[in-house]
Design a protein around this motif. Structure first.
Motif, mmCIF file in Angstrom:
data_model
loop_
_atom_site.group_PDB
_atom_site.id
_atom_site.type_symbol
_atom_site.label_atom_id
_atom_site.label_comp_id
_atom_site.label_asym_id
_atom_site.label_seq_id
_atom_site.Cartn_x
_atom_site.Cartn_y
_atom_site.Cartn_z
ATOM 1 N N ASN A 190 0.645 -0.936 -0.124
ATOM 2 C CA ASN A 190 -0.200 -0.096 0.031
ATOM 3 C C ASN A 190 0.691 1.347 0.264
ATOM 4 O OD1 ASN A 190 0.864 0.549 3.089
ATOM 5 N ND2 ASN A 190 -1.215 -1.054 3.774
ATOM 6 N N GLU A 191 0.314 2.262 0.096
ATOM 7 C CA GLU A 191 1.341 3.877 -0.007
ATOM 8 C C GLU A 191 1.941 3.610 1.313
ATOM 9 O OE1 GLU A 191 -0.106 8.947 -0.420
ATOM 10 O OE2 GLU A 191 -2.086 7.280 0.030
ATOM 11 N N HIS A 192 1.641 3.583 2.570
ATOM 12 C CA HIS A 192 2.974 3.440 3.832
ATOM 13 C C HIS A 192 3.565 2.097 3.218
ATOM 14 C CE1 HIS A 192 3.765 3.352 7.594
ATOM 15 N NE2 HIS A 192 4.517 2.421 7.004
ATOM 16 N N PHE A 193 3.393 1.963 3.044
ATOM 17 C CA PHE A 193 4.336 0.086 2.409
ATOM 18 C C PHE A 193 5.606 0.610 0.849
ATOM 19 C CE2 PHE A 193 6.168 -3.193 0.044
ATOM 20 C CZ PHE A 193 6.889 -4.028 1.087
ATOM 21 N N LEU A 194 4.736 1.612 0.584
ATOM 22 C CA LEU A 194 5.803 2.428 -0.460
ATOM 23 C C LEU A 194 6.562 3.548 -0.011
ATOM 24 C CD1 LEU A 194 3.261 2.133 -3.570
ATOM 25 C CD2 LEU A 194 5.492 -0.077 -3.353
ATOM 26 N N LYS A 195 6.445 3.871 0.598
ATOM 27 C CA LYS A 195 7.224 5.416 1.296
ATOM 28 C C LYS A 195 8.455 4.429 1.604
ATOM 29 C CE LYS A 195 3.736 8.801 1.213
ATOM 30 N NZ LYS A 195 2.807 9.423 2.797
ATOM 31 N N LEU A 196 7.937 3.094 2.989
ATOM 32 C CA LEU A 196 9.546 2.382 3.344
ATOM 33 C C LEU A 196 10.429 1.867 2.548
ATOM 34 C CD1 LEU A 196 7.196 0.648 6.605
ATOM 35 C CD2 LEU A 196 8.859 3.040 6.833
ATOM 36 N N ALA A 197 9.531 1.586 1.591
ATOM 37 C CA ALA A 197 10.112 0.529 0.437
ATOM 38 C C ALA A 197 11.194 2.105 -0.242
ATOM 39 C CB ALA A 197 9.596 -0.111 -0.407
ATOM 40 N N ALA A 198 10.798 3.173 -0.616
ATOM 41 C CA ALA A 198 11.000 4.412 -0.910
ATOM 42 C C ALA A 198 12.118 4.966 -0.058
ATOM 43 C CB ALA A 198 10.547 5.425 -2.031
ATOM 44 N N ALA A 199 11.777 4.924 0.987
ATOM 45 C CA ALA A 199 12.875 5.358 2.014
ATOM 46 C C ALA A 199 14.366 4.793 2.232
ATOM 47 C CB ALA A 199 12.347 6.155 3.455
ATOM 48 N N LYS A 200 13.786 3.415 2.012
ATOM 49 C CA LYS A 200 14.925 2.600 2.394
ATOM 50 C C LYS A 200 15.955 2.022 1.182
ATOM 51 C CE LYS A 200 13.062 0.203 6.925
ATOM 52 N NZ LYS A 200 14.872 0.491 7.514
ATOM 53 N N GLU A 201 15.470 2.638 -0.111
ATOM 54 C CA GLU A 201 15.901 2.112 -1.659
ATOM 55 C C GLU A 201 15.508 1.015 -1.296
ATOM 56 O OE1 GLU A 201 19.960 3.805 -1.214
ATOM 57 O OE2 GLU A 201 19.163 5.699 -1.956
ATOM 58 N N LYS A 202 14.410 0.390 -1.742
ATOM 59 C CA LYS A 202 14.074 -1.232 -2.045
ATOM 60 C C LYS A 202 13.596 -1.302 -2.918
ATOM 61 C CE LYS A 202 16.654 -2.753 2.090
ATOM 62 N NZ LYS A 202 17.815 -3.578 1.997
ATOM 63 N N ASN A 203 14.635 -2.273 -3.651
ATOM 64 C CA ASN A 203 13.160 -2.808 -5.188
ATOM 65 C C ASN A 203 12.549 -3.823 -4.344
ATOM 66 O OD1 ASN A 203 14.166 -0.639 -7.277
ATOM 67 N ND2 ASN A 203 16.558 -2.119 -7.502
ATOM 68 N N ILE A 204 10.965 -4.005 -4.811
ATOM 69 C CA ILE A 204 10.507 -5.020 -5.232
ATOM 70 C C ILE A 204 10.226 -6.098 -6.224
ATOM 71 C CG2 ILE A 204 7.564 -5.141 -4.036
ATOM 72 C CD1 ILE A 204 8.001 -1.803 -3.230
ATOM 73 N N TYR A 205 9.419 -7.494 -5.646
ATOM 74 C CA TYR A 205 9.190 -8.216 -6.725
ATOM 75 C C TYR A 205 8.376 -8.934 -5.961
ATOM 76 C CZ TYR A 205 13.797 -7.303 -8.818
ATOM 77 O OH TYR A 205 14.973 -7.212 -9.612
ATOM 78 N N VAL A 206 6.623 -8.850 -6.256
ATOM 79 C CA VAL A 206 5.747 -8.493 -5.706
ATOM 80 C C VAL A 206 5.170 -10.368 -5.778
ATOM 81 C CG1 VAL A 206 5.090 -6.525 -4.865
ATOM 82 C CG2 VAL A 206 3.979 -7.671 -7.618
#
Length: 244
Positions: A190-206
Protein backbone atom coordinates in the motif's frame (compact mmCIF):
# COMPACT_ATOMS: atom_id res chain seq x y z
CA UNK A 1 12.28 -4.13 -21.11
CA UNK A 2 11.72 -0.31 -21.22
CA UNK A 3 11.38 -0.24 -17.41
CA UNK A 4 8.61 -2.83 -17.45
CA UNK A 5 8.82 -5.22 -14.49
CA UNK A 6 10.33 -8.64 -14.98
CA UNK A 7 7.83 -11.47 -15.30
CA UNK A 8 9.11 -14.29 -13.09
CA UNK A 9 7.58 -17.71 -13.57
CA UNK A 10 6.78 -18.96 -10.03
CA UNK A 11 8.32 -22.43 -9.55
CA UNK A 12 9.11 -22.27 -13.26
CA UNK A 13 5.47 -22.78 -14.13
CA UNK A 14 4.39 -22.16 -17.70
CA UNK A 15 2.11 -24.94 -18.84
CA UNK A 16 0.66 -26.48 -15.68
CA UNK A 17 0.69 -29.90 -17.33
CA UNK A 18 4.45 -29.97 -16.77
CA UNK A 19 5.82 -30.55 -13.27
CA UNK A 20 6.93 -27.42 -11.43
CA UNK A 21 10.58 -26.67 -10.68
CA UNK A 22 11.87 -28.68 -13.63
CA UNK A 23 14.06 -27.67 -16.52
CA UNK A 24 11.31 -28.66 -18.95
CA UNK A 25 8.69 -26.46 -17.27
CA UNK A 26 11.07 -23.50 -17.09
CA UNK A 27 11.91 -23.74 -20.76
CA UNK A 28 8.22 -23.65 -21.63
CA UNK A 29 7.58 -20.76 -19.23
CA UNK A 30 10.16 -18.68 -21.10
CA UNK A 31 8.50 -19.58 -24.40
CA UNK A 32 5.14 -18.48 -22.97
CA UNK A 33 6.28 -15.03 -21.89
CA UNK A 34 8.36 -15.30 -18.73
CA UNK A 35 11.54 -13.25 -18.89
CA UNK A 36 12.88 -14.53 -15.54
CA UNK A 37 12.54 -17.66 -13.40
CA UNK A 38 11.81 -18.29 -9.73
CA UNK A 39 12.61 -21.80 -8.48
CA UNK A 40 12.97 -23.47 -5.08
CA UNK A 41 16.12 -25.01 -3.64
CA UNK A 42 16.44 -27.66 -0.91
CA UNK A 43 19.05 -29.94 0.63
CA UNK A 44 18.65 -33.67 0.03
CA UNK A 45 20.00 -36.41 2.30
CA UNK A 46 23.29 -36.88 0.46
CA UNK A 47 24.17 -33.19 0.75
CA UNK A 48 23.34 -31.88 -2.74
CA UNK A 49 21.07 -28.94 -3.43
CA UNK A 50 18.09 -29.86 -5.60
CA UNK A 51 15.30 -27.87 -7.24
CA UNK A 52 12.14 -28.81 -5.34
CA UNK A 53 9.51 -26.93 -3.33
CA UNK A 54 7.91 -29.28 -0.80
CA UNK A 55 9.68 -30.83 2.16
CA UNK A 56 7.70 -34.03 1.50
CA UNK A 57 7.31 -35.37 -2.02
CA UNK A 58 3.86 -36.99 -1.74
CA UNK A 59 2.17 -34.24 -3.81
CA UNK A 60 4.66 -34.42 -6.66
CA UNK A 61 5.58 -38.09 -6.70
CA UNK A 62 2.67 -39.87 -5.03
CA UNK A 63 4.87 -41.66 -2.50
CA UNK A 64 5.66 -41.01 1.14
CA UNK A 65 9.03 -39.58 2.01
CA UNK A 66 10.96 -36.34 2.29
CA UNK A 67 13.64 -34.61 0.30
CA UNK A 68 15.62 -34.16 3.50
CA UNK A 69 15.84 -37.92 4.13
CA UNK A 70 16.30 -39.13 0.52
CA UNK A 71 19.61 -39.33 -1.33
CA UNK A 72 20.13 -37.79 -4.73
CA UNK A 73 20.59 -41.25 -6.26
CA UNK A 74 17.14 -42.27 -5.04
CA UNK A 75 15.54 -38.94 -5.99
CA UNK A 76 16.81 -39.36 -9.54
CA UNK A 77 14.78 -42.57 -9.84
CA UNK A 78 11.49 -40.68 -9.59
CA UNK A 79 9.66 -39.65 -12.75
CA UNK A 80 7.74 -36.41 -12.18
CA UNK A 81 5.96 -36.66 -15.52
CA UNK A 82 2.39 -37.86 -14.86
CA UNK A 83 1.52 -37.71 -18.55
CA UNK A 84 2.71 -39.68 -21.56
CA UNK A 85 6.15 -38.78 -22.81
CA UNK A 86 9.76 -38.78 -21.67
CA UNK A 87 10.63 -39.02 -17.99
CA UNK A 88 11.15 -35.73 -16.15
CA UNK A 89 13.59 -35.82 -13.23
CA UNK A 90 14.29 -33.61 -10.24
CA UNK A 91 17.23 -31.40 -11.26
CA UNK A 92 20.13 -30.55 -9.00
CA UNK A 93 20.95 -26.88 -8.57
CA UNK A 94 24.18 -27.45 -10.50
CA UNK A 95 22.31 -29.02 -13.42
CA UNK A 96 19.78 -26.21 -13.42
CA UNK A 97 22.42 -23.48 -13.39
CA UNK A 98 24.44 -25.16 -16.12
CA UNK A 99 21.34 -25.41 -18.30
CA UNK A 100 20.17 -21.81 -17.90
CA UNK A 101 23.41 -19.91 -17.28
CA UNK A 102 23.76 -16.89 -19.51
CA UNK A 103 20.04 -16.78 -20.29
CA UNK A 104 17.35 -15.14 -18.14
CA UNK A 105 17.57 -13.74 -14.58
CA UNK A 106 16.96 -16.41 -11.95
CA UNK A 107 15.66 -16.06 -8.40
CA UNK A 108 16.64 -19.00 -6.18
CA UNK A 109 14.14 -19.34 -3.32
CA UNK A 110 15.98 -21.18 -0.55
CA UNK A 111 13.90 -23.52 1.61
CA UNK A 112 16.17 -23.73 4.60
CA UNK A 113 16.02 -24.36 8.35
CA UNK A 114 18.11 -22.14 10.62
CA UNK A 115 20.34 -25.01 11.93
CA UNK A 116 21.72 -25.61 8.42
CA UNK A 117 21.69 -21.99 7.27
CA UNK A 118 25.47 -21.71 7.25
CA UNK A 119 26.11 -24.84 5.20
CA UNK A 120 23.24 -24.05 2.82
CA UNK A 121 24.54 -20.52 2.28
CA UNK A 122 28.06 -21.76 1.48
CA UNK A 123 26.74 -24.30 -1.04
CA UNK A 124 24.38 -21.94 -2.83
CA UNK A 125 27.00 -19.16 -3.01
CA UNK A 126 29.52 -21.66 -4.37
CA UNK A 127 27.05 -22.75 -7.06
CA UNK A 128 26.31 -19.17 -8.11
CA UNK A 129 30.00 -18.27 -8.26
CA UNK A 130 30.67 -21.43 -10.24
CA UNK A 131 28.25 -20.28 -12.93
CA UNK A 132 30.71 -17.58 -13.96
CA UNK A 133 27.80 -15.12 -14.12
CA UNK A 134 26.78 -14.35 -10.56
CA UNK A 135 24.84 -11.23 -11.60
CA UNK A 136 22.27 -13.52 -13.26
CA UNK A 137 21.13 -14.92 -9.91
CA UNK A 138 19.80 -13.75 -6.59
CA UNK A 139 18.74 -15.66 -3.48
CA UNK A 140 15.49 -15.16 -1.60
CA UNK A 141 14.11 -16.69 1.58
CA UNK A 142 11.64 -16.25 4.42
CA UNK A 143 14.62 -16.90 6.70
CA UNK A 144 16.48 -13.61 7.33
CA UNK A 145 19.27 -15.33 9.27
CA UNK A 146 20.04 -17.37 6.17
CA UNK A 147 20.04 -14.25 3.96
CA UNK A 148 22.50 -12.54 6.28
CA UNK A 149 24.69 -15.64 6.13
CA UNK A 150 24.67 -15.49 2.32
CA UNK A 151 25.94 -11.92 2.56
CA UNK A 152 28.60 -13.05 5.01
CA UNK A 153 29.76 -15.69 2.51
CA UNK A 154 29.78 -13.28 -0.42
CA UNK A 155 28.70 -9.68 -0.07
CA UNK A 156 28.01 -9.22 -3.79
CA UNK A 157 25.42 -12.01 -4.04
CA UNK A 158 22.05 -10.28 -4.13
CA UNK A 159 19.32 -11.32 -1.69
CA UNK A 160 15.57 -10.87 -1.36
CA UNK A 161 13.55 -11.00 1.86
CA UNK A 162 10.23 -12.88 1.49
CA UNK A 163 7.32 -11.98 3.74
CA UNK A 164 3.54 -12.17 3.86
CA UNK A 165 3.29 -9.54 6.62
CA UNK A 166 5.48 -6.54 7.37
CA UNK A 167 4.87 -6.30 11.10
CA UNK A 168 6.90 -4.33 13.63
CA UNK A 169 9.41 -7.14 14.17
CA UNK A 170 10.23 -7.45 10.46
CA UNK A 171 10.30 -3.70 9.97
CA UNK A 172 12.76 -2.96 12.78
CA UNK A 173 15.04 -5.98 12.29
CA UNK A 174 15.21 -5.69 8.50
CA UNK A 175 18.27 -3.36 8.47
CA UNK A 176 20.35 -6.09 10.16
CA UNK A 177 19.89 -8.54 7.28
CA UNK A 178 21.39 -6.34 4.53
CA UNK A 179 18.97 -7.57 1.87
CA UNK A 180 18.85 -6.00 -1.58
CA UNK A 181 15.19 -6.64 -2.41
CA UNK A 182 11.84 -7.09 -0.72
CA UNK A 183 9.54 -9.90 -1.88
CA UNK A 184 6.11 -9.12 -0.37
CA UNK A 185 2.67 -10.40 -1.23
CA UNK A 186 0.83 -7.82 -3.33
CA UNK A 187 -1.94 -7.35 -0.74
CA UNK A 188 0.42 -5.59 1.70
CA UNK A 189 1.82 -3.19 -0.91
CA UNK A 190 0.00 0.00 0.00
CA UNK A 191 1.02 3.66 0.03
CA UNK A 192 2.64 3.42 3.46
CA UNK A 193 4.61 0.31 2.47
CA UNK A 194 5.82 1.99 -0.72
CA UNK A 195 7.04 5.03 1.22
CA UNK A 196 9.07 2.75 3.48
CA UNK A 197 10.51 0.90 0.49
CA UNK A 198 11.46 4.15 -1.24
CA UNK A 199 13.08 5.52 1.93
CA UNK A 200 15.15 2.34 2.28
CA UNK A 201 15.90 2.24 -1.49
CA UNK A 202 14.43 -1.24 -1.87
CA UNK A 203 13.29 -2.68 -5.17
CA UNK A 204 10.20 -4.83 -4.85
CA UNK A 205 9.37 -8.22 -6.36
CA UNK A 206 5.75 -9.11 -5.59
CA UNK A 207 3.70 -12.28 -5.90
CA UNK A 208 0.53 -11.89 -7.98
CA UNK A 209 -1.75 -14.42 -9.66
CA UNK A 210 -5.12 -12.67 -9.79
CA UNK A 211 -5.51 -10.42 -12.86
CA UNK A 212 -6.58 -7.49 -10.68
CA UNK A 213 -3.44 -7.92 -8.56
CA UNK A 214 -1.33 -8.15 -11.71
CA UNK A 215 -2.73 -4.84 -12.96
CA UNK A 216 -2.06 -3.25 -9.57
CA UNK A 217 1.54 -4.50 -9.55
CA UNK A 218 2.14 -3.22 -13.09
CA UNK A 219 1.08 0.28 -12.03
CA UNK A 220 3.71 0.59 -9.25
CA UNK A 221 7.08 2.05 -10.27
CA UNK A 222 9.00 0.42 -7.42
CA UNK A 223 7.87 -3.04 -8.54
CA UNK A 224 10.80 -4.43 -10.54
CA UNK A 225 9.39 -7.93 -10.92
CA UNK A 226 6.15 -9.89 -10.58
CA UNK A 227 6.31 -13.54 -9.53
CA UNK A 228 3.34 -15.42 -10.96
CA UNK A 229 2.00 -18.86 -11.80
CA UNK A 230 0.62 -17.44 -15.05
CA UNK A 231 3.43 -15.76 -17.02
CA UNK A 232 1.51 -16.11 -20.28
CA UNK A 233 -1.38 -14.06 -18.86
CA UNK A 234 0.88 -11.41 -17.36
CA UNK A 235 2.96 -11.08 -20.53
CA UNK A 236 -0.18 -10.07 -22.44
CA UNK A 237 -1.15 -7.53 -19.78
CA UNK A 238 2.39 -6.21 -19.83
CA UNK A 239 2.25 -5.63 -23.58
CA UNK A 240 4.73 -8.34 -24.54
CA UNK A 241 4.52 -10.83 -27.37
CA UNK A 242 5.37 -14.30 -26.00
CA UNK A 243 6.52 -15.34 -29.48
CA UNK A 244 9.27 -12.69 -29.62
Amino acid sequence: MENKPLILSHRGRGDHNLPENTIEACELAIEQGADALEVDVRFCASGELVIFHDLFFKRMIGKKGSIWSTSLTDLKQFNLNKNAGPAIRIPTLKEFINHFKGTVPINLDAKVFTPVAGQFAKYIVRAIKGSGNRSQFWVSSFNPVFLRTVKYCSWDIRTGYLFEHFDMLRRFTEPFWYVDYWHPEINIVNEHFLKLAAAKEKNIYVWANDEKDMSHALSINLVKGIITDYPQVLSKKNGQNPNN
